[in-house]
Structures are given as C-alpha cells and as structure tokens.
Write a protein that holds these residues in place. Structure first.
Motif, PDB file in Angstrom:
ATOM      1  N   LEU A 211       0.833  -1.206   0.000  1.00 27.63           N
ATOM      2  CA  LEU A 211       0.000   0.000   0.000  1.00 27.63           C
ATOM      3  C   LEU A 211       0.872   1.263   0.000  1.00 27.63           C
ATOM      4  O   LEU A 211       0.616   2.202  -0.755  1.00 27.63           O
ATOM      5  N   VAL A 212       1.919   1.268   0.841  1.00 29.78           N
ATOM      6  CA  VAL A 212       2.806   2.432   0.922  1.00 29.78           C
ATOM      7  C   VAL A 212       3.519   2.669  -0.416  1.00 29.78           C
ATOM      8  O   VAL A 212       3.625   3.813  -0.889  1.00 29.78           O
ATOM      9  N   VAL A 213       3.985   1.588  -1.057  1.00 28.14           N
ATOM     10  CA  VAL A 213       4.699   1.718  -2.336  1.00 28.14           C
ATOM     11  C   VAL A 213       3.778   2.273  -3.416  1.00 28.14           C
ATOM     12  O   VAL A 213       4.147   3.191  -4.161  1.00 28.14           O
ATOM     13  N   ILE A 214       2.554   1.734  -3.496  1.00 24.53           N
ATOM     14  CA  ILE A 214       1.619   2.194  -4.533  1.00 24.53           C
ATOM     15  C   ILE A 214       1.268   3.668  -4.329  1.00 24.53           C
ATOM     16  O   ILE A 214       1.293   4.466  -5.283  1.00 24.53           O
ATOM     17  N   VAL A 215       0.950   4.050  -3.087  1.00 29.90           N
ATOM     18  CA  VAL A 215       0.615   5.453  -2.811  1.00 29.90           C
ATOM     19  C   VAL A 215       1.815   6.351  -3.096  1.00 29.90           C
ATOM     20  O   VAL A 215       1.677   7.436  -3.680  1.00 29.90           O
ATOM     21  N   GLY A 216       3.004   5.916  -2.700  1.00 36.45           N
ATOM     22  CA  GLY A 216       4.209   6.703  -2.956  1.00 36.45           C
ATOM     23  C   GLY A 216       4.463   6.902  -4.444  1.00 36.45           C
ATOM     24  O   GLY A 216       4.795   8.010  -4.885  1.00 36.45           O
ATOM     25  N   ILE A 217       4.278   5.844  -5.231  1.00 34.55           N
ATOM     26  CA  ILE A 217       4.486   5.949  -6.679  1.00 34.55           C
ATOM     27  C   ILE A 217       3.482   6.908  -7.305  1.00 34.55           C
ATOM     28  O   ILE A 217       3.836   7.745  -8.137  1.00 34.55           O
ATOM     29  N   VAL A 218       2.215   6.794  -6.893  1.00 30.71           N
ATOM     30  CA  VAL A 218       1.179   7.665  -7.472  1.00 30.71           C
ATOM     31  C   VAL A 218       1.463   9.126  -7.139  1.00 30.71           C
ATOM     32  O   VAL A 218       1.438   9.998  -8.031  1.00 30.71           O
ATOM     33  N   LEU A 219       1.758   9.435  -5.879  1.00 32.07           N
ATOM     34  CA  LEU A 219       2.002  10.821  -5.477  1.00 32.07           C
ATOM     35  C   LEU A 219       3.259  11.380  -6.154  1.00 32.07           C
ATOM     36  O   LEU A 219       3.266  12.517  -6.637  1.00 32.07           O
ATOM     37  N   ASP A 220       4.318  10.566  -6.201  1.00 29.76           N
ATOM     38  CA  ASP A 220       5.556  11.010  -6.834  1.00 29.76           C
ATOM     39  C   ASP A 220       5.356  11.230  -8.334  1.00 29.76           C
ATOM     40  O   ASP A 220       5.874  12.201  -8.898  1.00 29.76           O
ATOM     41  N   SER A 221       4.590  10.359  -8.982  1.00 34.60           N
ATOM     42  CA  SER A 221       4.339  10.503 -10.420  1.00 34.60           C
ATOM     43  C   SER A 221       3.528  11.759 -10.717  1.00 34.60           C
ATOM     44  O   SER A 221       3.804  12.471 -11.690  1.00 34.60           O
ATOM     45  N   VAL A 222       2.525  12.044  -9.889  1.00 35.90           N
ATOM     46  CA  VAL A 222       1.715  13.255 -10.080  1.00 35.90           C
ATOM     47  C   VAL A 222       2.594  14.495  -9.921  1.00 35.90           C
ATOM     48  O   VAL A 222       2.518  15.439 -10.721  1.00 35.90           O
ATOM     49  N   ARG A 223       3.452  14.493  -8.907  1.00 33.67           N
ATOM     50  CA  ARG A 223       4.338  15.642  -8.680  1.00 33.67           C
ATOM     51  C   ARG A 223       5.278  15.840  -9.870  1.00 33.67           C
ATOM     52  O   ARG A 223       5.440  16.961 -10.371  1.00 33.67           O
ATOM     53  N   HIS A 224       5.878  14.747 -10.341  1.00 29.75           N
ATOM     54  CA  HIS A 224       6.783  14.851 -11.490  1.00 29.75           C
ATOM     55  C   HIS A 224       6.050  15.304 -12.750  1.00 29.75           C
ATOM     56  O   HIS A 224       6.584  16.093 -13.536  1.00 29.75           O
ATOM     57  N   ALA A 225       4.833  14.803 -12.954  1.00 30.77           N
ATOM     58  CA  ALA A 225       4.071  15.180 -14.152  1.00 30.77           C
ATOM     59  C   ALA A 225       3.754  16.670 -14.150  1.00 30.77           C
ATOM     60  O   ALA A 225       3.870  17.341 -15.182  1.00 30.77           O
ATOM     61  N   VAL A 226       3.358  17.207 -12.993  1.00 30.68           N
ATOM     62  CA  VAL A 226       3.013  18.632 -12.905  1.00 30.68           C
ATOM     63  C   VAL A 226       4.244  19.501 -13.170  1.00 30.68           C
ATOM     64  O   VAL A 226       4.195  20.463 -13.958  1.00 30.68           O
ATOM     65  N   VAL A 227       5.363  19.155 -12.552  1.00 33.90           N
ATOM     66  CA  VAL A 227       6.591  19.948 -12.736  1.00 33.90           C
ATOM     67  C   VAL A 227       7.083  19.840 -14.179  1.00 33.90           C
ATOM     68  O   VAL A 227       7.496  20.840 -14.782  1.00 33.90           O
ATOM     69  N   LEU A 228       7.017  18.629 -14.759  1.00 32.17           N
ATOM     70  CA  LEU A 228       7.482  18.444 -16.138  1.00 32.17           C
ATOM     71  C   LEU A 228       6.632  19.243 -17.119  1.00 32.17           C
ATOM     72  O   LEU A 228       7.165  19.891 -18.022  1.00 32.17           O
TER      73      LEU A 228
END
Length: 198
Positions: free
Chosen positions: A138-155
């Motif tokens: 659960l922690v890995v999936i949530v971490g990946i989703v949040l990190d991906s959203v952050r990277h997508a917005v900045v990119l």
C-alpha cells in the motif's frame, strides 16, 4: 450566318487563350521536361529495378538490412545518438523529458526491488509478515502515485516554459514510463547525472 460564325470564332479562341494563360503551368508536371531517348529510359529503368530475381536472396537481403538497422538503433540507444534513435525517442522535447527524469530520484524506479521483497514476505506463513507485506504494498503504490503526479506537474510546467511552440503530446506519459525503469536499465542511456541542473 457564315459571317456571324466567323466573327464569333476569334472571340472564342481569344477567351480560351486568356483562360490558359491565367492557369500557370505546373513545373512538376510530367511533360515539364524534354522526353528522354529510348536508350536513356531503358537504362534508368534497369538501374531502378535492382530487385533480386531469387525470393530467397531477396529475403536474405531484407533480413540483413533490418539487422543492420536494429544494430544502428541499439548503438544509438546506448550512446544517445539522436540521428539513429527510434521515432518515439527523437526530438529536443523527448530528450528534455529523459534528462528531467534521469536527473531526479523517483520512487517508481524502485518498484521492482520492492515488489520482490513484498512477494517474499507475502509467501511466508507468518501472519505478521504477511500484514507487513500488505502494508508495504500500500505504501509503495501510494508513494508511486504521489511522486508521479508531482513529477508530471513539474514536467508539464517546464515543457511549457522551454518549448512553448513544440507539441507536448504524449511526453508526460513517456517520462512517467521511464520513471518505472531502474536507472541502469533505461534506454536511451541516461546522459545526465542525478541531481544535475537542467
């Protein structure tokens, strides 16, 4: 009667000539050049059709060409040579997206090692370890989703600033797919160090 027709004929011919003059001749038209001699036409036809007569030989030649093309692309993926990269990796926008991902630490690149650990813990018969594996999942999936959203917005913001006139279609998905690969296994190979300023 005959007199009237003879008077109308020059007017019709003049109108036809004016109409033809209004339409410019297309220089790419087939007769925009002199007709070649028969010997020249036959010689050019022979050089154009250099297809092997044997099907096996033709297939062998095609395989050799495809193998050489694949080897050229493989070397380009390893060296980062823009000229021979596949179409999905070409262009300054895609290159910036790759450099953007390679210069940052992402949670998604550690997905495979985490998945192996979680799988081993879930196979064990200990209920406490199985609960820990579920919690880690659960922690890995949530971490990946949040990190991906952050990277997508900045990119997206960086792409709009740096490449306002270029097409950004599919670039964010391309970058996020790259984050899922471990840094050593990424192709084209990373050209920037982690933490480098772009």
């Amino acid at each position: 009667m005959f007199r009237r027709r003879s008077q109308d004929a020059p007017a019709a011919a003049t109108a036809l000539a004016d109409e033809q003059a209004a339409q410019p001749r297309n220089p790419q038209a087939p007769k925009g050049r002199p007709t070649p001699k028969r010997s020249e036409a036959q010689a050019s036809r022979r050089t154009r059709t250099s297809v092997p007569k044997d099907r096996k030989e033709a297939a062998r030649d095609a395989r050799t060409r495809m193998r050489a093309e694949r080897e050229k692309q493989r070397l380009a993926l390893l060296n980062g040579d823009e000229r021979a990269l596949p179409a999905r990796d070409k262009g300054p926008v895609r290159r910036f997206a790759r450099d953007f991902v390679d210069s940052r630490f992402t949670v998604a690149e550690w997905f495979l090692p985490f998945a192996v650990v979680i799988l081993i813990l879930s196979v064990l018969r200990n209920p406490a370890l199985q609960f820990v594996s579920l919690l880690m999942w659960l922690v890995v999936i949530v971490g990946i989703v949040l990190d991906s959203v952050r990277h997508a917005v900045v990119l997206r913001k960086q792409l709009q600033q740096r490449f306002p006139n270029e097409s950004h279609k599919g670039v964010t998905a391309y970058a996020l797919m790259r984050t899922l690969q471990m840094r050593r296994l990424r192709l084209p190979k990373p050209q920037v160090k982690r933490g480098a300023k772009l």
